[in-house]
Design a protein around this motif. Structure first.
Motif, PDB file in Angstrom:
ATOM      1  N   CYS A   1      47.712  45.456  46.083  1.00  0.00           N
ATOM      2  CA  CYS A   1      48.350  46.103  44.938  1.00  0.00           C
ATOM      3  C   CYS A   1      47.333  46.485  43.863  1.00  0.00           C
ATOM      4  N   GLY A   2      47.424  47.737  43.415  1.00  0.00           N
ATOM      5  CA  GLY A   2      46.538  48.217  42.365  1.00  0.00           C
ATOM      6  C   GLY A   2      45.192  48.717  42.846  1.00  0.00           C
ATOM      7  N   ALA A   3      44.900  48.582  44.132  1.00  0.00           N
ATOM      8  CA  ALA A   3      43.616  49.044  44.659  1.00  0.00           C
ATOM      9  C   ALA A   3      43.565  50.566  44.679  1.00  0.00           C
ATOM     10  N   TYR A   4      42.400  51.110  44.348  1.00  0.00           N
ATOM     11  CA  TYR A   4      42.174  52.546  44.453  1.00  0.00           C
ATOM     12  C   TYR A   4      41.445  52.814  45.766  1.00  0.00           C
TER      13      TYR A   4
ATOM     14  N   TRP B   1      58.909  27.845  33.296  1.00  0.00           N
ATOM     15  CA  TRP B   1      58.719  28.603  34.539  1.00  0.00           C
ATOM     16  C   TRP B   1      58.178  29.971  34.165  1.00  0.00           C
ATOM     17  N   CYS B   2      57.165  30.417  34.878  1.00  0.00           N
ATOM     18  CA  CYS B   2      56.659  31.750  34.565  1.00  0.00           C
ATOM     19  C   CYS B   2      55.969  32.373  35.776  1.00  0.00           C
ATOM     20  N   ALA B   3      55.966  33.697  35.778  1.00  0.00           N
ATOM     21  CA  ALA B   3      55.259  34.484  36.780  1.00  0.00           C
ATOM     22  C   ALA B   3      54.497  35.572  36.031  1.00  0.00           C
ATOM     23  N   ILE B   4      53.239  35.791  36.426  1.00  0.00           N
ATOM     24  CA  ILE B   4      52.352  36.684  35.672  1.00  0.00           C
ATOM     25  C   ILE B   4      51.825  37.779  36.584  1.00  0.00           C
ATOM     26  N   GLN B   5      51.717  38.983  36.011  1.00  0.00           N
ATOM     27  CA  GLN B   5      51.236  40.151  36.742  1.00  0.00           C
ATOM     28  C   GLN B   5      50.112  40.819  35.958  1.00  0.00           C
ATOM     29  N   VAL B   6      49.125  41.337  36.695  1.00  0.00           N
ATOM     30  CA  VAL B   6      48.029  42.091  36.072  1.00  0.00           C
ATOM     31  C   VAL B   6      48.256  43.568  36.365  1.00  0.00           C
ATOM     32  N   ILE B   7      48.110  44.416  35.339  1.00  0.00           N
ATOM     33  CA  ILE B   7      48.375  45.850  35.448  1.00  0.00           C
ATOM     34  C   ILE B   7      47.144  46.629  34.985  1.00  0.00           C
ATOM     35  N   GLY B   8      46.874  47.738  35.647  1.00  0.00           N
ATOM     36  CA  GLY B   8      45.803  48.631  35.206  1.00  0.00           C
ATOM     37  C   GLY B   8      44.404  48.098  35.476  1.00  0.00           C
ATOM     38  N   HIS B   9      44.233  47.245  36.453  1.00  0.00           N
ATOM     39  CA  HIS B   9      42.909  46.689  36.768  1.00  0.00           C
ATOM     40  C   HIS B   9      42.124  47.668  37.639  1.00  0.00           C
ATOM     41  N   ARG B  10      40.833  47.799  37.355  1.00  0.00           N
ATOM     42  CA  ARG B  10      39.981  48.733  38.096  1.00  0.00           C
ATOM     43  C   ARG B  10      39.766  48.282  39.536  1.00  0.00           C
ATOM     44  N   ASN B  11      39.567  46.995  39.735  1.00  0.00           N
ATOM     45  CA  ASN B  11      39.286  46.440  41.062  1.00  0.00           C
ATOM     46  C   ASN B  11      40.425  45.518  41.481  1.00  0.00           C
ATOM     47  N   PRO B  12      40.639  45.360  42.790  1.00  0.00           N
ATOM     48  CA  PRO B  12      41.703  44.459  43.251  1.00  0.00           C
ATOM     49  C   PRO B  12      41.520  43.043  42.702  1.00  0.00           C
ATOM     50  N   VAL B  13      42.627  42.430  42.333  1.00  0.00           N
ATOM     51  CA  VAL B  13      42.609  41.066  41.788  1.00  0.00           C
ATOM     52  C   VAL B  13      42.623  40.070  42.938  1.00  0.00           C
ATOM     53  N   ALA B  14      41.678  39.147  42.917  1.00  0.00           N
ATOM     54  CA  ALA B  14      41.580  38.130  43.968  1.00  0.00           C
ATOM     55  C   ALA B  14      42.242  36.820  43.569  1.00  0.00           C
ATOM     56  N   ALA B  15      42.240  36.490  42.269  1.00  0.00           N
ATOM     57  CA  ALA B  15      42.788  35.206  41.838  1.00  0.00           C
ATOM     58  C   ALA B  15      43.194  35.277  40.372  1.00  0.00           C
ATOM     59  N   LEU B  16      44.174  34.454  40.030  1.00  0.00           N
ATOM     60  CA  LEU B  16      44.586  34.299  38.632  1.00  0.00           C
ATOM     61  C   LEU B  16      44.769  32.813  38.356  1.00  0.00           C
TER      62      LEU B  16
END
Length: 325
Positions: free
Chosen positions: A170-173, A247-262
Protein backbone atom coordinates in the motif's frame (compact mmCIF):
# COMPACT_ATOMS: atom_id res chain seq x y z
CA UNK A 1 81.23 -84.53 80.38
CA UNK A 2 78.27 -83.44 82.32
CA UNK A 3 79.51 -79.85 82.35
CA UNK A 4 80.33 -79.85 78.67
CA UNK A 5 76.90 -81.25 77.74
CA UNK A 6 75.03 -78.66 79.79
CA UNK A 7 77.22 -75.88 78.36
CA UNK A 8 76.43 -77.03 74.82
CA UNK A 9 72.76 -77.04 75.62
CA UNK A 10 72.95 -73.52 77.01
CA UNK A 11 74.83 -72.38 73.88
CA UNK A 12 72.15 -73.89 71.61
CA UNK A 13 69.40 -72.25 73.65
CA UNK A 14 71.22 -68.92 73.39
CA UNK A 15 71.57 -69.23 69.60
CA UNK A 16 67.89 -70.17 69.30
CA UNK A 17 66.85 -67.15 71.33
CA UNK A 18 69.01 -65.00 69.02
CA UNK A 19 67.23 -66.38 65.97
CA UNK A 20 63.84 -65.87 67.60
CA UNK A 21 64.68 -62.25 68.31
CA UNK A 22 66.32 -61.61 64.92
CA UNK A 23 63.45 -62.86 62.73
CA UNK A 24 60.90 -60.33 64.03
CA UNK A 25 63.45 -57.58 63.61
CA UNK A 26 64.00 -58.52 59.96
CA UNK A 27 60.26 -58.78 59.32
CA UNK A 28 59.72 -55.38 60.92
CA UNK A 29 62.42 -53.81 58.73
CA UNK A 30 60.99 -55.38 55.58
CA UNK A 31 57.51 -54.12 56.46
CA UNK A 32 58.81 -50.61 57.03
CA UNK A 33 60.56 -50.62 53.65
CA UNK A 34 57.38 -51.88 51.95
CA UNK A 35 55.27 -49.18 53.55
CA UNK A 36 57.76 -46.54 52.50
CA UNK A 37 57.66 -47.80 48.92
CA UNK A 38 53.87 -47.77 48.84
CA UNK A 39 53.78 -44.25 50.21
CA UNK A 40 56.12 -43.07 47.46
CA UNK A 41 53.95 -44.43 44.58
CA UNK A 42 52.15 -41.44 42.82
CA UNK A 43 48.37 -41.40 43.16
CA UNK A 44 48.36 -44.28 45.67
CA UNK A 45 46.92 -42.16 48.47
CA UNK A 46 43.38 -40.73 48.76
CA UNK A 47 42.76 -37.01 48.47
CA UNK A 48 41.14 -36.32 51.80
CA UNK A 49 41.25 -32.55 51.15
CA UNK A 50 38.54 -32.69 48.39
CA UNK A 51 34.92 -33.40 49.39
CA UNK A 52 33.15 -36.33 47.77
CA UNK A 53 31.70 -35.48 44.38
CA UNK A 54 33.83 -32.34 43.95
CA UNK A 55 35.02 -31.59 40.42
CA UNK A 56 38.55 -32.30 39.32
CA UNK A 57 40.10 -29.49 37.27
CA UNK A 58 38.53 -29.44 33.78
CA UNK A 59 35.71 -31.91 34.62
CA UNK A 60 32.28 -30.68 35.72
CA UNK A 61 31.00 -32.03 39.01
CA UNK A 62 28.65 -34.92 38.46
CA UNK A 63 30.28 -35.86 35.13
CA UNK A 64 32.34 -38.94 35.94
CA UNK A 65 33.35 -39.47 32.31
CA UNK A 66 34.51 -35.93 31.72
CA UNK A 67 33.17 -36.17 28.15
CA UNK A 68 31.91 -32.61 28.22
CA UNK A 69 35.01 -31.05 29.72
CA UNK A 70 37.62 -28.95 27.98
CA UNK A 71 41.02 -30.33 27.15
CA UNK A 72 43.57 -29.67 29.93
CA UNK A 73 46.16 -27.00 29.29
CA UNK A 74 49.35 -28.22 27.66
CA UNK A 75 51.78 -29.45 30.28
CA UNK A 76 49.24 -29.13 33.08
CA UNK A 77 49.36 -32.14 35.41
CA UNK A 78 46.19 -34.22 35.59
CA UNK A 79 47.07 -36.21 38.73
CA UNK A 80 44.01 -36.42 40.98
CA UNK A 81 46.29 -35.94 43.97
CA UNK A 82 47.27 -32.49 42.68
CA UNK A 83 46.67 -29.80 45.34
CA UNK A 84 43.33 -28.04 44.97
CA UNK A 85 45.01 -24.62 44.67
CA UNK A 86 46.86 -25.76 41.56
CA UNK A 87 43.66 -27.29 40.17
CA UNK A 88 41.84 -24.00 40.63
CA UNK A 89 44.62 -22.13 38.87
CA UNK A 90 44.49 -24.55 35.94
CA UNK A 91 40.73 -24.22 35.70
CA UNK A 92 40.86 -20.44 35.68
CA UNK A 93 43.68 -20.40 33.14
CA UNK A 94 41.72 -22.41 30.54
CA UNK A 95 38.00 -21.52 30.13
CA UNK A 96 35.58 -24.35 29.59
CA UNK A 97 34.38 -25.24 26.11
CA UNK A 98 30.80 -24.27 26.91
CA UNK A 99 31.82 -20.78 27.99
CA UNK A 100 33.76 -20.11 24.80
CA UNK A 101 31.18 -21.58 22.42
CA UNK A 102 27.99 -20.05 23.86
CA UNK A 103 27.47 -16.27 23.52
CA UNK A 104 26.63 -14.28 26.58
CA UNK A 105 23.03 -13.39 27.34
CA UNK A 106 23.68 -9.70 26.74
CA UNK A 107 25.26 -10.41 23.33
CA UNK A 108 22.29 -12.60 22.36
CA UNK A 109 19.82 -9.98 23.55
CA UNK A 110 21.70 -7.27 21.61
CA UNK A 111 21.66 -9.40 18.45
CA UNK A 112 17.91 -10.17 18.88
CA UNK A 113 17.18 -6.37 19.32
CA UNK A 114 19.20 -5.36 16.24
CA UNK A 115 17.46 -8.05 14.13
CA UNK A 116 14.00 -6.94 15.29
CA UNK A 117 14.73 -3.26 14.42
CA UNK A 118 15.86 -4.09 10.87
CA UNK A 119 12.89 -3.84 8.48
CA UNK A 120 12.04 -6.74 6.21
CA UNK A 121 11.96 -5.75 2.56
CA UNK A 122 9.16 -8.09 1.56
CA UNK A 123 8.43 -9.26 -1.98
CA UNK A 124 8.68 -5.84 -3.63
CA UNK A 125 12.31 -4.79 -3.51
CA UNK A 126 14.14 -1.70 -4.76
CA UNK A 127 16.12 -2.16 -7.96
CA UNK A 128 14.27 -5.32 -9.01
CA UNK A 129 12.29 -5.50 -12.25
CA UNK A 130 9.08 -7.56 -12.19
CA UNK A 131 7.26 -9.07 -15.15
CA UNK A 132 3.53 -9.54 -15.43
CA UNK A 133 0.41 -8.34 -17.16
CA UNK A 134 -1.66 -5.21 -16.82
CA UNK A 135 -5.44 -5.25 -16.74
CA UNK A 136 -7.93 -2.44 -16.09
CA UNK A 137 -10.76 -1.84 -13.63
CA UNK A 138 -13.23 0.93 -12.87
CA UNK A 139 -11.67 2.65 -9.88
CA UNK A 140 -14.58 5.01 -9.10
CA UNK A 141 -13.17 7.68 -6.73
CA UNK A 142 -9.88 5.83 -6.29
CA UNK A 143 -10.50 4.38 -2.84
CA UNK A 144 -9.58 0.74 -2.31
CA UNK A 145 -8.41 -1.95 0.10
CA UNK A 146 -5.64 0.31 1.44
CA UNK A 147 -8.37 2.68 2.74
CA UNK A 148 -6.53 5.84 1.75
CA UNK A 149 -9.81 7.39 0.66
CA UNK A 150 -10.61 9.13 -2.62
CA UNK A 151 -7.66 9.77 -4.90
CA UNK A 152 -7.17 13.15 -6.53
CA UNK A 153 -4.86 11.57 -9.08
CA UNK A 154 -6.33 8.53 -10.79
CA UNK A 155 -2.91 7.19 -11.72
CA UNK A 156 -3.47 4.30 -9.34
CA UNK A 157 -3.43 0.49 -9.38
CA UNK A 158 -4.45 -2.63 -7.47
CA UNK A 159 -1.63 -5.05 -6.60
CA UNK A 160 -2.13 -8.80 -6.95
CA UNK A 161 -2.77 -10.57 -3.63
CA UNK A 162 0.64 -12.31 -3.58
CA UNK A 163 2.64 -9.08 -3.94
CA UNK A 164 0.11 -7.10 -1.87
CA UNK A 165 1.44 -9.01 1.14
CA UNK A 166 -1.11 -8.08 3.81
CA UNK A 167 -1.04 -4.41 2.70
CA UNK A 168 2.76 -4.06 2.61
CA UNK A 169 2.45 -2.77 -0.96
CA UNK A 170 0.00 0.00 0.00
CA UNK A 171 1.23 3.44 -0.99
CA UNK A 172 4.13 2.13 -3.09
CA UNK A 173 4.93 3.98 -6.30
CA UNK A 174 5.77 1.75 -9.27
CA UNK A 175 6.95 2.57 -12.77
CA UNK A 176 5.04 0.48 -15.32
CA UNK A 177 6.47 -0.09 -18.80
CA UNK A 178 4.61 -1.70 -21.70
CA UNK A 179 6.19 -3.62 -24.54
CA UNK A 180 5.21 -0.81 -26.92
CA UNK A 181 7.51 1.59 -25.07
CA UNK A 182 4.83 3.52 -23.19
CA UNK A 183 5.24 4.00 -19.44
CA UNK A 184 3.29 5.37 -16.48
CA UNK A 185 3.89 5.81 -12.72
CA UNK A 186 1.06 4.57 -10.50
CA UNK A 187 0.46 4.39 -6.76
CA UNK A 188 -0.82 1.18 -5.14
CA UNK A 189 -4.15 1.83 -3.40
CA UNK A 190 -5.99 -1.46 -3.83
CA UNK A 191 -5.70 -5.25 -3.89
CA UNK A 192 -6.42 -7.43 -6.90
CA UNK A 193 -7.64 -10.80 -5.56
CA UNK A 194 -7.23 -14.16 -7.26
CA UNK A 195 -7.12 -15.04 -10.09
CA UNK A 196 -4.74 -12.06 -10.35
CA UNK A 197 -1.35 -13.70 -10.68
CA UNK A 198 1.99 -12.68 -9.10
CA UNK A 199 3.39 -9.74 -11.03
CA UNK A 200 -0.03 -8.62 -12.28
CA UNK A 201 -1.23 -5.04 -11.86
CA UNK A 202 -4.87 -4.08 -12.22
CA UNK A 203 -4.65 -0.47 -13.34
CA UNK A 204 -7.36 2.13 -13.16
CA UNK A 205 -8.87 2.62 -16.57
CA UNK A 206 -7.32 6.10 -16.66
CA UNK A 207 -3.85 4.66 -16.05
CA UNK A 208 -4.26 1.75 -18.47
CA UNK A 209 -5.31 4.17 -21.20
CA UNK A 210 -1.87 5.82 -20.92
CA UNK A 211 -0.30 2.54 -22.05
CA UNK A 212 -2.74 1.13 -24.58
CA UNK A 213 -6.32 1.15 -25.76
CA UNK A 214 -8.72 -0.30 -23.20
CA UNK A 215 -9.90 -2.76 -25.84
CA UNK A 216 -6.56 -4.56 -25.54
CA UNK A 217 -7.71 -5.96 -22.21
CA UNK A 218 -4.38 -7.54 -21.16
CA UNK A 219 -0.98 -6.04 -21.70
CA UNK A 220 2.48 -7.49 -21.06
CA UNK A 221 4.42 -5.20 -18.73
CA UNK A 222 7.47 -4.86 -16.51
CA UNK A 223 7.41 -2.73 -13.38
CA UNK A 224 9.84 -1.47 -10.74
CA UNK A 225 9.57 0.27 -7.37
CA UNK A 226 10.14 4.03 -7.33
CA UNK A 227 11.10 6.60 -4.69
CA UNK A 228 9.68 9.60 -6.53
CA UNK A 229 10.24 13.31 -6.21
CA UNK A 230 6.53 13.85 -6.82
CA UNK A 231 5.51 12.49 -3.40
CA UNK A 232 3.97 14.93 -0.89
CA UNK A 233 6.42 17.10 1.04
CA UNK A 234 5.31 15.54 4.33
CA UNK A 235 3.40 12.43 5.30
CA UNK A 236 0.27 12.24 7.45
CA UNK A 237 -1.00 9.91 10.17
CA UNK A 238 -4.61 8.86 10.70
CA UNK A 239 -6.32 7.00 13.55
CA UNK A 240 -9.11 4.64 12.54
CA UNK A 241 -12.73 5.09 13.51
CA UNK A 242 -13.29 3.90 17.07
CA UNK A 243 -9.73 4.57 18.20
CA UNK A 244 -9.21 5.72 21.79
CA UNK A 245 -6.74 5.30 24.63
CA UNK A 246 -8.08 1.76 25.05
CA UNK A 247 -7.93 0.59 21.42
CA UNK A 248 -6.44 2.16 18.34
CA UNK A 249 -5.38 1.51 14.77
CA UNK A 250 -2.98 3.83 12.92
CA UNK A 251 -2.40 4.47 9.23
CA UNK A 252 0.37 6.33 7.39
CA UNK A 253 -0.66 8.41 4.35
CA UNK A 254 1.37 10.15 1.66
CA UNK A 255 4.66 8.33 2.35
CA UNK A 256 7.28 8.40 -0.41
CA UNK A 257 8.57 4.87 0.26
CA UNK A 258 6.69 1.75 1.37
CA UNK A 259 6.28 1.52 5.15
CA UNK A 260 7.95 -1.53 6.69
CA UNK A 261 7.11 -1.00 10.38
CA UNK A 262 5.27 1.25 12.80
CA UNK A 263 6.06 1.47 16.53
CA UNK A 264 4.52 3.30 19.48
CA UNK A 265 6.37 4.53 22.54
CA UNK A 266 5.25 2.86 25.77
CA UNK A 267 6.47 2.92 29.36
CA UNK A 268 8.69 -0.09 28.58
CA UNK A 269 10.04 1.26 25.27
CA UNK A 270 9.13 1.12 21.59
CA UNK A 271 6.37 -1.34 20.75
CA UNK A 272 6.08 -2.68 17.21
CA UNK A 273 2.48 -3.02 16.01
CA UNK A 274 1.10 -5.74 13.77
CA UNK A 275 -0.16 -4.76 10.34
CA UNK A 276 -3.67 -5.58 9.13
CA UNK A 277 -4.81 -6.42 5.60
CA UNK A 278 -6.74 -3.10 5.54
CA UNK A 279 -3.50 -1.12 5.94
CA UNK A 280 -3.70 -0.09 9.60
CA UNK A 281 -1.26 -0.90 12.40
CA UNK A 282 -3.18 -2.26 15.37
CA UNK A 283 -2.81 -1.77 19.15
CA UNK A 284 -5.71 -3.91 20.37
CA UNK A 285 -5.00 -3.30 24.08
CA UNK A 286 -4.52 0.46 23.74
CA UNK A 287 -0.98 0.40 25.13
CA UNK A 288 0.79 3.38 23.54
CA UNK A 289 -2.26 4.90 21.84
CA UNK A 290 -1.75 8.67 21.64
CA UNK A 291 1.99 8.46 22.35
CA UNK A 292 4.91 9.11 20.00
CA UNK A 293 5.03 7.10 16.77
CA UNK A 294 8.10 5.80 14.94
CA UNK A 295 7.75 4.87 11.26
CA UNK A 296 10.33 2.86 9.32
CA UNK A 297 10.49 2.49 5.53
CA UNK A 298 11.92 -0.42 3.53
CA UNK A 299 15.28 1.37 3.29
CA UNK A 300 15.62 1.43 7.08
CA UNK A 301 15.01 5.17 7.56
CA UNK A 302 13.11 5.96 10.75
CA UNK A 303 10.89 8.98 11.32
CA UNK A 304 9.55 9.89 14.77
CA UNK A 305 6.28 11.80 15.13
CA UNK A 306 5.40 13.40 18.47
CA UNK A 307 2.34 15.15 19.84
CA UNK A 308 -0.46 13.61 17.76
CA UNK A 309 -3.77 13.29 19.58
CA UNK A 310 -6.08 10.32 19.03
CA UNK A 311 -8.46 11.87 16.51
CA UNK A 312 -10.31 9.16 14.58
CA UNK A 313 -10.64 9.66 10.81
CA UNK A 314 -8.54 12.82 10.79
CA UNK A 315 -5.45 12.87 8.57
CA UNK A 316 -3.01 14.72 10.81
CA UNK A 317 -0.07 16.23 8.92
CA UNK A 318 3.48 15.88 10.18
CA UNK A 319 6.70 17.69 9.42
CA UNK A 320 8.59 14.67 8.14
CA UNK A 321 8.97 12.64 4.94
CA UNK A 322 11.20 9.77 3.82
CA UNK A 323 14.23 10.58 1.70
CA UNK A 324 14.46 9.75 -2.03
CA UNK A 325 16.38 6.69 -3.15
Amino acid sequence: MSTTKHGAQRERRTRNRGRAVGIPLVLTAVAAVACLAVALVPGSGTDTGRPAGAAVAGTPAGDPTGSGSAEPATGAPTDSAQPSASASAAASASPSASASARPSASASASATSKSAAAPATGRIRPGVSYQGVATAYEAADGNGACLFGPSGDMMIAAMNTTDYETSRACGAYVLVKAANGASITVRIVNECPLPCAPGQLDLSQQAFAKLADLKVGRLSITWTLLSPASAPDTLSVRYKTGSSQYWCAIQVIGHRNPVAALEMRTASGWRRLSRTSYNYFLAADGNGCGASIRITDIYGEQLTVDGLAVKPEVAQPTRVQFARH
